[in-house]
Design a protein around this motif. Sequence first.
Motif, PDB file in Angstrom:
ATOM      1  N   ILE A 161      76.598  32.904  35.045  1.00 35.21           N
ATOM      2  CA  ILE A 161      77.701  32.238  34.077  1.00 35.21           C
ATOM      3  C   ILE A 161      76.837  32.126  32.872  1.00 35.21           C
ATOM      4  CG2 ILE A 161      77.526  29.861  35.046  1.00 35.21           C
ATOM      5  CD1 ILE A 161      80.499  29.541  34.112  1.00 35.21           C
ATOM      6  N   ILE A 162      77.494  32.407  31.722  1.00 40.52           N
ATOM      7  CA  ILE A 162      76.997  32.076  30.548  1.00 40.52           C
ATOM      8  C   ILE A 162      77.791  31.330  29.407  1.00 40.52           C
ATOM      9  CG2 ILE A 162      76.381  33.527  28.265  1.00 40.52           C
ATOM     10  CD1 ILE A 162      75.781  35.862  30.083  1.00 40.52           C
ATOM     11  N   SER A 163      77.408  30.264  29.155  1.00 40.66           N
ATOM     12  CA  SER A 163      78.122  29.194  28.225  1.00 40.66           C
ATOM     13  C   SER A 163      77.410  29.116  26.806  1.00 40.66           C
ATOM     14  CB  SER A 163      78.285  27.826  28.893  1.00 40.66           C
ATOM     15  OG  SER A 163      78.478  27.100  27.833  1.00 40.66           O
ATOM     16  N   HIS A 164      78.379  29.312  25.813  1.00 43.14           N
ATOM     17  CA  HIS A 164      77.985  29.216  24.292  1.00 43.14           C
ATOM     18  C   HIS A 164      78.771  28.452  23.462  1.00 43.14           C
ATOM     19  CE1 HIS A 164      74.194  31.376  22.395  1.00 43.14           C
ATOM     20  NE2 HIS A 164      74.819  30.660  21.490  1.00 43.14           N
ATOM     21  N   GLY A 165      78.169  27.799  22.607  1.00 47.50           N
ATOM     22  CA  GLY A 165      79.090  27.051  21.685  1.00 47.50           C
ATOM     23  C   GLY A 165      79.491  28.109  20.394  1.00 47.50           C
ATOM     24  N   LYS A 166      80.610  27.801  19.863  1.00 46.61           N
ATOM     25  CA  LYS A 166      81.091  28.708  18.979  1.00 46.61           C
ATOM     26  C   LYS A 166      80.461  28.393  17.660  1.00 46.61           C
ATOM     27  CE  LYS A 166      85.581  28.324  17.615  1.00 46.61           C
ATOM     28  NZ  LYS A 166      87.051  28.558  17.836  1.00 46.61           N
ATOM     29  N   TYR A 167      80.037  27.135  17.452  1.00 49.57           N
ATOM     30  CA  TYR A 167      79.694  26.424  16.225  1.00 49.57           C
ATOM     31  C   TYR A 167      78.133  26.305  16.257  1.00 49.57           C
ATOM     32  CZ  TYR A 167      84.544  25.118  16.037  1.00 49.57           C
ATOM     33  OH  TYR A 167      85.606  25.156  15.894  1.00 49.57           O
ATOM     34  N   ASP A 168      77.309  27.319  17.125  1.00 52.76           N
ATOM     35  CA  ASP A 168      76.121  27.035  17.433  1.00 52.76           C
ATOM     36  C   ASP A 168      75.363  28.036  16.165  1.00 52.76           C
ATOM     37  OD1 ASP A 168      73.357  27.520  18.286  1.00 52.76           O
ATOM     38  OD2 ASP A 168      73.754  27.737  20.066  1.00 52.76           O
ATOM     39  N   GLU A 169      74.570  27.478  15.365  1.00 55.43           N
ATOM     40  CA  GLU A 169      73.777  27.857  14.306  1.00 55.43           C
ATOM     41  C   GLU A 169      72.473  27.974  14.527  1.00 55.43           C
ATOM     42  OE1 GLU A 169      74.417  24.992  10.974  1.00 55.43           O
ATOM     43  OE2 GLU A 169      76.392  25.703  10.764  1.00 55.43           O
ATOM     44  N   ILE A 170      71.896  27.624  15.673  1.00 56.46           N
ATOM     45  CA  ILE A 170      70.538  27.927  16.097  1.00 56.46           C
ATOM     46  C   ILE A 170      70.507  29.336  16.823  1.00 56.46           C
ATOM     47  CG2 ILE A 170      68.548  27.063  17.381  1.00 56.46           C
ATOM     48  CD1 ILE A 170      69.196  25.246  15.025  1.00 56.46           C
ATOM     49  N   ILE A 171      71.139  29.556  17.894  1.00 56.40           N
ATOM     50  CA  ILE A 171      71.530  31.067  18.170  1.00 56.40           C
ATOM     51  C   ILE A 171      72.959  31.162  18.341  1.00 56.40           C
ATOM     52  CG2 ILE A 171      71.114  32.078  20.419  1.00 56.40           C
ATOM     53  CD1 ILE A 171      68.871  30.523  21.326  1.00 56.40           C
ATOM     54  N   PRO A 172      73.368  32.000  17.320  1.00 58.12           N
ATOM     55  CA  PRO A 172      74.703  32.319  17.266  1.00 58.12           C
ATOM     56  C   PRO A 172      75.484  32.699  18.537  1.00 58.12           C
ATOM     57  CG  PRO A 172      73.268  33.116  15.164  1.00 58.12           C
ATOM     58  CD  PRO A 172      72.376  32.689  16.377  1.00 58.12           C
ATOM     59  N   ILE A 173      76.818  32.580  18.487  1.00 54.12           N
ATOM     60  CA  ILE A 173      77.334  32.802  19.862  1.00 54.12           C
ATOM     61  C   ILE A 173      77.435  34.274  19.933  1.00 54.12           C
ATOM     62  CG2 ILE A 173      79.487  32.865  18.351  1.00 54.12           C
ATOM     63  CD1 ILE A 173      80.957  31.700  20.957  1.00 54.12           C
ATOM     64  N   ASN A 174      77.364  35.047  18.831  1.00 52.06           N
ATOM     65  CA  ASN A 174      77.352  36.685  19.118  1.00 52.06           C
ATOM     66  C   ASN A 174      75.972  36.915  20.251  1.00 52.06           C
ATOM     67  OD1 ASN A 174      78.391  39.170  18.474  1.00 52.06           O
ATOM     68  ND2 ASN A 174      76.250  39.644  17.401  1.00 52.06           N
TER      69      ASN A 174
END
Length: 216
Positions: A161-174
């Motif tokens: 399961i992969i979770s990623h924040g849409k507002y992540d500026e350190i490691i972009p959600i893309n």
Amino acid sequence: MTNSGFEYLFRNSLGTNNEKKVIIMLHGYGSNEYDLFSLSKNINSNYLIISIRACIEMGGESYCWWALSIDNQMKLVMDVSQAKSSVKSLNNFIMNDLANKFKFSSNEIYLLGFSQGCMISYALSINYPKNYKKVIGMSGKIPYDIIKLNKHDDYSSHNMIISHGKYDEIIPINDGKLASDWFSENKIRNKFIETKSAHGISIEDFKILSHWIDEN
């Protein structure tokens, strides 16, 4: 330091061997073993939890799994040799020291990694597919330079399961979405969740991940 070079925290399971799950927590760059361990109260008390400190000291209670630097194009680059060494050492520590001490098998292991800890979780799971089949990857990306996908290995039992924040500026959600796509292309089962977080973990998001562990 332990004899193997890793310090760790643990919370014993209150359950029976029949329901045993082992959560291996791997923190992010510049953090330590206390970071993710603080979320243990949100995980089923029947599970053994082990939070490992990264092997490279940065000073001021900060640690990393491998060093990062800036190249001439102002891009962040990893110390590949150091990273490969960390992956190998960490695998040996988990499968020998920890497995022997806490009496668990590889099919009970769930890797839970954040940021750089997510990246080393991916590397462990792909490079040692018999040892790590379940991964909870948070706010990370695939470290292609240290991953060796072997077409002859069996990844059919893998589940992530992969979770990623849409507002992540350190490691972009893309980067998180690309990781999910890469796993899917290589027939590695995974589920992608977009959260409303930045580069961090909210309690609400973590409870979703904890529920996934319960169900898988």
